[in-house]
Scaffold this motif. Sequence first.
Motif, PDB file in Angstrom:
ATOM      1  N   ASP A 143     -22.203 -26.494  22.231  1.00  0.00           N
ATOM      2  CA  ASP A 143     -22.958 -26.635  23.480  1.00  0.00           C
ATOM      3  C   ASP A 143     -22.509 -25.552  24.443  1.00  0.00           C
ATOM      4  O   ASP A 143     -21.422 -24.977  24.268  1.00  0.00           O
ATOM      5  N   ASN A 144     -23.330 -25.316  25.447  1.00  0.00           N
ATOM      6  CA  ASN A 144     -22.901 -24.411  26.504  1.00  0.00           C
ATOM      7  C   ASN A 144     -21.719 -25.052  27.227  1.00  0.00           C
ATOM      8  O   ASN A 144     -21.776 -26.240  27.579  1.00  0.00           O
ATOM      9  N   VAL A 145     -20.704 -24.270  27.460  1.00  0.00           N
ATOM     10  CA  VAL A 145     -19.495 -24.816  28.086  1.00  0.00           C
ATOM     11  C   VAL A 145     -19.805 -25.434  29.461  1.00  0.00           C
ATOM     12  O   VAL A 145     -19.149 -26.387  29.866  1.00  0.00           O
ATOM     13  N   ARG A 168     -24.277 -13.405  23.786  1.00  0.00           N
ATOM     14  CA  ARG A 168     -24.405 -14.076  22.482  1.00  0.00           C
ATOM     15  C   ARG A 168     -24.568 -15.590  22.689  1.00  0.00           C
ATOM     16  O   ARG A 168     -25.376 -16.237  22.039  1.00  0.00           O
ATOM     17  N   GLY A 181     -12.555 -16.268  16.108  1.00  0.00           N
ATOM     18  CA  GLY A 181     -12.195 -17.048  14.925  1.00  0.00           C
ATOM     19  C   GLY A 181     -10.758 -16.870  14.465  1.00  0.00           C
ATOM     20  O   GLY A 181     -10.125 -17.828  14.021  1.00  0.00           O
ATOM     21  N   ALA A 209     -20.031 -11.385  25.039  1.00  0.00           N
ATOM     22  CA  ALA A 209     -19.848 -12.747  24.502  1.00  0.00           C
ATOM     23  C   ALA A 209     -20.796 -13.717  25.202  1.00  0.00           C
ATOM     24  O   ALA A 209     -21.393 -14.596  24.566  1.00  0.00           O
ATOM     25  N   ASP A 218     -17.975 -24.095  21.415  1.00  0.00           N
ATOM     26  CA  ASP A 218     -18.624 -22.852  20.990  1.00  0.00           C
ATOM     27  C   ASP A 218     -20.073 -23.165  20.659  1.00  0.00           C
ATOM     28  O   ASP A 218     -20.369 -23.992  19.794  1.00  0.00           O
ATOM     29  N   ILE A 219     -20.966 -22.512  21.360  1.00  0.00           N
ATOM     30  CA  ILE A 219     -22.389 -22.826  21.203  1.00  0.00           C
ATOM     31  C   ILE A 219     -22.976 -22.283  19.895  1.00  0.00           C
ATOM     32  O   ILE A 219     -24.084 -22.651  19.519  1.00  0.00           O
ATOM     33  N   ARG A 233     -16.923 -18.365  13.229  1.00  0.00           N
ATOM     34  CA  ARG A 233     -15.719 -18.744  12.484  1.00  0.00           C
ATOM     35  C   ARG A 233     -14.931 -19.780  13.262  1.00  0.00           C
ATOM     36  O   ARG A 233     -14.349 -20.695  12.682  1.00  0.00           O
ATOM     37  N   THR A 234     -14.940 -19.648  14.586  1.00  0.00           N
ATOM     38  CA  THR A 234     -14.252 -20.647  15.409  1.00  0.00           C
ATOM     39  C   THR A 234     -14.827 -22.033  15.154  1.00  0.00           C
ATOM     40  O   THR A 234     -14.099 -22.989  14.894  1.00  0.00           O
ATOM     41  N   LEU A 270     -15.070 -20.509  23.852  1.00  0.00           N
ATOM     42  CA  LEU A 270     -15.491 -19.115  23.732  1.00  0.00           C
ATOM     43  C   LEU A 270     -14.395 -18.261  23.093  1.00  0.00           C
ATOM     44  O   LEU A 270     -14.004 -17.219  23.599  1.00  0.00           O
TER      45      LEU A 270
HETATM   46  P1  ATP Z   1     -15.977 -15.764  15.566  1.00  0.00           P
HETATM   47  O1  ATP Z   1     -14.856 -14.790  15.363  1.00  0.00           O
HETATM   48  O2  ATP Z   1     -15.512 -17.169  15.831  1.00  0.00           O
HETATM   49  O3  ATP Z   1     -17.082 -15.735  14.528  1.00  0.00           O
HETATM   50  P2  ATP Z   1     -17.242 -14.274  17.765  1.00  0.00           P
HETATM   51  O4  ATP Z   1     -16.869 -12.949  17.234  1.00  0.00           O
HETATM   52  O5  ATP Z   1     -18.684 -14.558  18.026  1.00  0.00           O
HETATM   53  O6  ATP Z   1     -16.681 -15.474  16.946  1.00  0.00           O
HETATM   54  P3  ATP Z   1     -16.309 -14.038  20.480  1.00  0.00           P
HETATM   55  O7  ATP Z   1     -17.390 -13.098  20.847  1.00  0.00           O
HETATM   56  O8  ATP Z   1     -14.907 -13.647  20.692  1.00  0.00           O
HETATM   57  O9  ATP Z   1     -16.414 -14.571  19.039  1.00  0.00           O
HETATM   58  O10 ATP Z   1     -16.499 -15.454  21.223  1.00  0.00           O
HETATM   59  C1  ATP Z   1     -17.580 -15.833  21.835  1.00  0.00           C
HETATM   60  C2  ATP Z   1     -18.093 -17.109  21.238  1.00  0.00           C
HETATM   61  O11 ATP Z   1     -18.369 -17.979  22.324  1.00  0.00           O
HETATM   62  C3  ATP Z   1     -19.417 -16.861  20.517  1.00  0.00           C
HETATM   63  O12 ATP Z   1     -19.525 -17.674  19.374  1.00  0.00           O
HETATM   64  C4  ATP Z   1     -20.470 -17.275  21.558  1.00  0.00           C
HETATM   65  O13 ATP Z   1     -21.643 -17.774  20.970  1.00  0.00           O
HETATM   66  C5  ATP Z   1     -19.726 -18.384  22.301  1.00  0.00           C
HETATM   67  N1  ATP Z   1     -20.177 -18.518  23.703  1.00  0.00           N
HETATM   68  C6  ATP Z   1     -20.497 -17.551  24.587  1.00  0.00           C
HETATM   69  N2  ATP Z   1     -20.859 -18.054  25.770  1.00  0.00           N
HETATM   70  C7  ATP Z   1     -20.759 -19.408  25.650  1.00  0.00           C
HETATM   71  C8  ATP Z   1     -20.980 -20.487  26.544  1.00  0.00           C
HETATM   72  N3  ATP Z   1     -21.397 -20.310  27.796  1.00  0.00           N
HETATM   73  N4  ATP Z   1     -20.743 -21.735  26.085  1.00  0.00           N
HETATM   74  C9  ATP Z   1     -20.311 -21.961  24.823  1.00  0.00           C
HETATM   75  N5  ATP Z   1     -20.102 -20.963  23.933  1.00  0.00           N
HETATM   76  C10 ATP Z   1     -20.318 -19.706  24.333  1.00  0.00           C
END
Ligand code: ATP
Length: 263
Positions: free
Chosen positions: A201-203, A41, A167, A38, A184-185, A190-191, A164
């Motif tokens: 943005d980056n958290v 990504r 969805g 994650a 969520d960057i 979906r989130t 992070l």
């Molecule tokens: P969804 O189901 O919402 O489409 P996903 O399958 O990508 O999302 P996860 O991998 O569970 O979801 O969540 C990670 C999410 O957090 C990703 O969208 C990723 O881009 C985001 N992410 C990862 N690192 C950071 C960070 N440092 N700051 C902000 N967002 C981040």
Amino acid sequence: MSEVFIPPTHPRYESLVLRERIVEALRHNVVALQGLIAHGRGECFDYLLGEQTIEPTLYALRAAAAALLLAKRPVISVNGNTAALVGKEVVELAREVDAKIEVNLFYRSRKREEAIAKLLRSYGAVEVLGVGEDADTTIPELYSERRRVSSRGIYVADVVLLALEDGDRTEALRKLGKFVIAIDINPLSRTSRCANITIVDNVVRAMPKLIQFVQELKRLPPSELREIVRNFDNEKYLRECVEYIARRLIELARSGITISFPK
Ligand code: ATP
């Protein structure tokens, strides 16, 4: 502490420090192995944004701060990556808006719950919900471990701030009538598309800025805060984020993207 030395002069110093922090947190059971993926990504989208907070995001942060200040029962939902990257800021923000902090994990284990709670307590958190028996109820329509929540926290919250997140859970929280603020960057996730307010943005950049906005907006009367939230259009904002990335990539492609070396 990490044993890897990263020279501060390295062109990707900050990014490498964050990577080390995540890996270190993995060693301490705070982050799950999948959390590394994650994070990767997230890094990719940060590259696309130019590793900066883009202007439209300041409006999202402002609206999020207003919504948190208006909330009656705000909860900050914390997973391993969030605790590792911005645990200190989570505790500070919770104090500023009088929010509860709840651990919520996809890859839940008692060991990880405890490790995250311990880390948050080391930053001054007095109470951390969602650990062990405290996750005593479930959110309907979710089949992962994330459905387990605290009846004193997320279950009764009116506003939930999460970062992070996947969805499915964001969607389930919306269906329960929660007002969801997501960091969520990835503006395409979906989130991001599901939340009431998304902070693209980056958290690590978003959280300190969110705290600043909360401190600034505290002076405003509820009517003005409500106006700020009402005027924010998440769909329009997400379109602006995608357009920003698209424009930036086209500009980069046109101006040349290679690094030149002396002959
Ligand atoms: P969804 O189901 O919402 O489409 P996903 O399958 O990508 O999302 P996860 O991998 O569970 O979801 O969540 C990670 C999410 O957090 C990703 O969208 C990723 O881009 C985001 N992410 C990862 N690192 C950071 C960070 N440092 N700051 C902000 N967002 C981040």
